[in-house]
Each structure stands twice: as C-alpha cells, then as structure tokens.
Design a protein around this motif. Structure first.
Motif, PDB file in Angstrom:
ATOM      1  N   ALA A  18       0.838  -1.205   0.000  1.00 23.40           N
ATOM      2  CA  ALA A  18       0.000   0.000   0.000  1.00 23.40           C
ATOM      3  C   ALA A  18       0.873   1.254   0.000  1.00 23.40           C
ATOM      4  CB  ALA A  18      -0.940  -0.007   1.200  1.00 23.40           C
ATOM      5  N   ARG A  19       1.950   1.212   0.767  1.00 24.30           N
ATOM      6  CA  ARG A  19       2.863   2.370   0.820  1.00 24.30           C
ATOM      7  C   ARG A  19       3.529   2.582  -0.526  1.00 24.30           C
ATOM      8  NH1 ARG A  19       8.049   2.472   0.980  1.00 24.30           N
ATOM      9  NH2 ARG A  19       8.336   0.353   1.751  1.00 24.30           N
ATOM     10  N   GLU A  20       4.035   1.508  -1.126  1.00 22.40           N
ATOM     11  CA  GLU A  20       4.702   1.627  -2.418  1.00 22.40           C
ATOM     12  C   GLU A  20       3.723   2.073  -3.510  1.00 22.40           C
ATOM     13  OE1 GLU A  20       6.549  -2.216  -2.866  1.00 22.40           O
ATOM     14  OE2 GLU A  20       8.316  -1.599  -1.722  1.00 22.40           O
ATOM     15  N   ALA A  21       2.481   1.602  -3.450  1.00 21.15           N
ATOM     16  CA  ALA A  21       1.466   2.004  -4.432  1.00 21.15           C
ATOM     17  C   ALA A  21       1.168   3.494  -4.333  1.00 21.15           C
ATOM     18  CB  ALA A  21       0.187   1.200  -4.229  1.00 21.15           C
ATOM     19  N   SER A  22       1.313   4.056  -3.144  1.00 18.74           N
ATOM     20  CA  SER A  22       1.070   5.488  -2.968  1.00 18.74           C
ATOM     21  C   SER A  22       2.309   6.318  -3.304  1.00 18.74           C
ATOM     22  CB  SER A  22       0.630   5.782  -1.532  1.00 18.74           C
ATOM     23  OG  SER A  22       1.724   5.647  -0.655  1.00 18.74           O
ATOM     24  N   GLY A  23       3.428   5.644  -3.564  1.00 18.67           N
ATOM     25  CA  GLY A  23       4.661   6.346  -3.922  1.00 18.67           C
ATOM     26  C   GLY A  23       5.405   6.934  -2.740  1.00 18.67           C
ATOM     27  N   MET A  24       5.132   6.439  -1.551  1.00 18.46           N
ATOM     28  CA  MET A  24       5.780   6.974  -0.345  1.00 18.46           C
ATOM     29  C   MET A  24       6.947   6.108   0.088  1.00 18.46           C
ATOM     30  SD  MET A  24       2.867   8.112   2.311  1.00 18.46           S
ATOM     31  CE  MET A  24       1.627   9.287   1.881  1.00 18.46           C
ATOM     32  N   THR A  25       7.887   6.755   0.756  1.00 23.06           N
ATOM     33  CA  THR A  25       8.966   6.045   1.416  1.00 23.06           C
ATOM     34  C   THR A  25       8.503   5.696   2.828  1.00 23.06           C
ATOM     35  OG1 THR A  25       9.956   8.023   2.374  1.00 23.06           O
ATOM     36  CG2 THR A  25      10.714   7.375   0.147  1.00 23.06           C
ATOM     37  N   GLN A  26       9.255   4.851   3.504  1.00 22.73           N
ATOM     38  CA  GLN A  26       8.932   4.544   4.898  1.00 22.73           C
ATOM     39  C   GLN A  26       8.991   5.811   5.741  1.00 22.73           C
ATOM     40  OE1 GLN A  26      11.672   1.463   6.092  1.00 22.73           O
ATOM     41  NE2 GLN A  26      10.310  -0.160   5.339  1.00 22.73           N
ATOM     42  N   GLY A  27       9.963   6.655   5.468  1.00 26.38           N
ATOM     43  CA  GLY A  27      10.113   7.899   6.217  1.00 26.38           C
ATOM     44  C   GLY A  27       8.924   8.832   6.031  1.00 26.38           C
ATOM     45  N   GLN A  28       8.424   8.911   4.806  1.00 25.98           N
ATOM     46  CA  GLN A  28       7.264   9.763   4.552  1.00 25.98           C
ATOM     47  C   GLN A  28       6.026   9.221   5.252  1.00 25.98           C
ATOM     48  OE1 GLN A  28       7.602   9.504   0.284  1.00 25.98           O
ATOM     49  NE2 GLN A  28       8.265  11.650   0.121  1.00 25.98           N
ATOM     50  N   LEU A  29       5.806   7.922   5.166  1.00 25.14           N
ATOM     51  CA  LEU A  29       4.662   7.321   5.845  1.00 25.14           C
ATOM     52  C   LEU A  29       4.760   7.557   7.345  1.00 25.14           C
ATOM     53  CD1 LEU A  29       2.080   5.672   5.973  1.00 25.14           C
ATOM     54  CD2 LEU A  29       3.483   3.585   5.867  1.00 25.14           C
ATOM     55  N   ALA A  30       5.946   7.386   7.882  1.00 22.94           N
ATOM     56  CA  ALA A  30       6.149   7.614   9.308  1.00 22.94           C
ATOM     57  C   ALA A  30       5.847   9.064   9.671  1.00 22.94           C
ATOM     58  CB  ALA A  30       7.589   7.257   9.702  1.00 22.94           C
ATOM     59  N   GLY A  31       6.375   9.995   8.911  1.00 27.25           N
ATOM     60  CA  GLY A  31       6.174  11.408   9.206  1.00 27.25           C
ATOM     61  C   GLY A  31       4.724  11.825   9.148  1.00 27.25           C
ATOM     62  N   PHE A  32       4.007  11.377   8.120  1.00 27.26           N
ATOM     63  CA  PHE A  32       2.602  11.763   7.975  1.00 27.26           C
ATOM     64  C   PHE A  32       1.692  11.057   8.978  1.00 27.26           C
ATOM     65  CE2 PHE A  32       3.839  12.645   3.397  1.00 27.26           C
ATOM     66  CZ  PHE A  32       3.852  14.021   3.563  1.00 27.26           C
ATOM     67  N   SER A  33       2.074   9.853   9.407  1.00 28.81           N
ATOM     68  CA  SER A  33       1.220   9.091  10.323  1.00 28.81           C
ATOM     69  C   SER A  33       1.515   9.367  11.791  1.00 28.81           C
ATOM     70  CB  SER A  33       1.371   7.591  10.059  1.00 28.81           C
ATOM     71  OG  SER A  33       2.670   7.149  10.397  1.00 28.81           O
ATOM     72  N   GLY A  34       2.658   9.991  12.069  1.00 31.21           N
ATOM     73  CA  GLY A  34       3.027  10.227  13.462  1.00 31.21           C
ATOM     74  C   GLY A  34       3.668   9.013  14.120  1.00 31.21           C
ATOM     75  N   LEU A  35       3.973   7.995  13.327  1.00 28.61           N
ATOM     76  CA  LEU A  35       4.646   6.800  13.831  1.00 28.61           C
ATOM     77  C   LEU A  35       6.124   6.910  13.489  1.00 28.61           C
ATOM     78  CD1 LEU A  35       1.996   4.279  12.483  1.00 28.61           C
ATOM     79  CD2 LEU A  35       2.233   5.056  14.846  1.00 28.61           C
ATOM     80  N   GLY A  59      -3.747   3.816   7.635  1.00 33.74           N
ATOM     81  CA  GLY A  59      -4.849   3.858   6.680  1.00 33.74           C
ATOM     82  C   GLY A  59      -5.208   5.275   6.267  1.00 33.74           C
ATOM     83  N   ARG A  60      -5.240   6.188   7.230  1.00 33.35           N
ATOM     84  CA  ARG A  60      -5.571   7.586   6.917  1.00 33.35           C
ATOM     85  C   ARG A  60      -4.564   8.185   5.946  1.00 33.35           C
ATOM     86  NH1 ARG A  60      -7.296   9.924  12.849  1.00 33.35           N
ATOM     87  NH2 ARG A  60      -9.419   9.078  12.812  1.00 33.35           N
ATOM     88  N   VAL A  61      -3.302   7.939   6.191  1.00 30.25           N
ATOM     89  CA  VAL A  61      -2.250   8.503   5.340  1.00 30.25           C
ATOM     90  C   VAL A  61      -2.303   7.903   3.940  1.00 30.25           C
ATOM     91  CG1 VAL A  61       0.251   8.674   5.027  1.00 30.25           C
ATOM     92  CG2 VAL A  61      -0.744   9.055   7.285  1.00 30.25           C
ATOM     93  N   LEU A  62      -2.553   6.603   3.862  1.00 35.01           N
ATOM     94  CA  LEU A  62      -2.562   5.922   2.567  1.00 35.01           C
ATOM     95  C   LEU A  62      -3.925   5.986   1.877  1.00 35.01           C
ATOM     96  CD1 LEU A  62      -0.468   2.767   3.518  1.00 35.01           C
ATOM     97  CD2 LEU A  62       0.317   4.851   2.385  1.00 35.01           C
ATOM     98  N   HIS A  63      -4.887   6.621   2.528  1.00 37.65           N
ATOM     99  CA  HIS A  63      -6.254   6.745   1.994  1.00 37.65           C
ATOM    100  C   HIS A  63      -6.884   5.377   1.740  1.00 37.65           C
ATOM    101  CE1 HIS A  63      -5.573  11.000   1.726  1.00 37.65           C
ATOM    102  NE2 HIS A  63      -4.481  10.777   1.010  1.00 37.65           N
ATOM    103  N   VAL A  64      -6.668   4.478   2.704  1.00 39.89           N
ATOM    104  CA  VAL A  64      -7.252   3.138   2.665  1.00 39.89           C
ATOM    105  C   VAL A  64      -7.922   2.924   4.020  1.00 39.89           C
ATOM    106  CG1 VAL A  64      -6.773   0.674   2.401  1.00 39.89           C
ATOM    107  CG2 VAL A  64      -5.361   2.328   1.188  1.00 39.89           C
ATOM    108  N   THR A  65      -9.158   2.462   4.015  1.00 37.58           N
ATOM    109  CA  THR A  65      -9.845   2.257   5.289  1.00 37.58           C
ATOM    110  C   THR A  65      -9.200   1.114   6.059  1.00 37.58           C
ATOM    111  OG1 THR A  65     -11.424   0.641   4.417  1.00 37.58           O
ATOM    112  CG2 THR A  65     -12.051   2.997   4.284  1.00 37.58           C
ATOM    113  N   PRO A  66      -9.276   1.163   7.383  1.00 41.28           N
ATOM    114  CA  PRO A  66      -8.762   0.046   8.173  1.00 41.28           C
ATOM    115  C   PRO A  66      -9.427  -1.276   7.783  1.00 41.28           C
ATOM    116  CG  PRO A  66      -9.152   1.933   9.585  1.00 41.28           C
ATOM    117  CD  PRO A  66      -9.707   2.278   8.234  1.00 41.28           C
TER     118      PRO A  66
END
Length: 99
Positions: A18-35, A59-66
């Motif tokens: 899901a992260r790769e499909a959105s074009g995000m790096t792990q760092g970007q996902l972490a930053g946007f999600s607060g994790l 899920g919120r960051v990747l625009h995918v429901t839980p």
C-alpha cells in the motif's frame, strides 16, 4: 490467546504494498502518520505487531480504510508467505577458474 504466525508477515506485506502504491517512502509514511520510521520498517519486515491505532493512522495517510487493510491482510494470510522476487544484496563475484 493463540499467536497466528502468518499474521505479522501478511501485515508487513500489505502495508509495504500500500505504501509503495502510494509512492511513499517509509520515512514519509512515518512522518505523515506520526509513527516512527523504525516502527514502520519493523512492521513491514514482520518483526512488530500492528496496533489498532497504528492501523488507523497508516490507513488515513494511505487513503485506505482500516477495514480494507484488514481485508487485504486476510487475503494474504490465506495465500501464505510467498518467496520474494526481489534480488537483495550485491551480486556475488564469479570465481575465475583456469580451464
């Protein structure tokens, strides 16, 4: 409560895809999600358990429901771990032998 061994693997695969499909790096996902980036990495490698809070934040960051993430995880658990198609590491040197 029994531990489901393939669960951590399935969670990691679904989140990584899901992260790769959105074009995000792990760092970007972490930053946007607060994790933390290390938490995301450990999740993707199946070394950390996903919390409900983490599921919602990712899920919120990747625009995918839980619910959709859980559906994907369930599908992956049914198919079981698959061998990786990625080549990792550097190639081994070929031994030069005299013929």
């Amino acid at each position: 409560m029994d531990i489901i061994p393939e669960l951590a693997w399935a969670v990691g695969k679904v989140i990584r895809e899901a992260r790769e499909a959105s074009g995000m790096t792990q760092g970007q996902l972490a930053g946007f999600s607060g994790l933390s980036e290390s938490y995301i990495s450990l999740l993707e490698h199946g070394h950390k358990k996903l919390t409900v809070n983490g599921l919602v934040q990712i899920g919120r960051v990747l625009h995918v429901t839980p619910a959709e993430l859980m559906r994907r995880i369930d599908v992956e658990m049914e198919s079981g771990p698959q061998p990786s198609t990625k080549k990792v590491g550097r190639p081994r040197k070929q031994d030069k032998t005299d013929e």
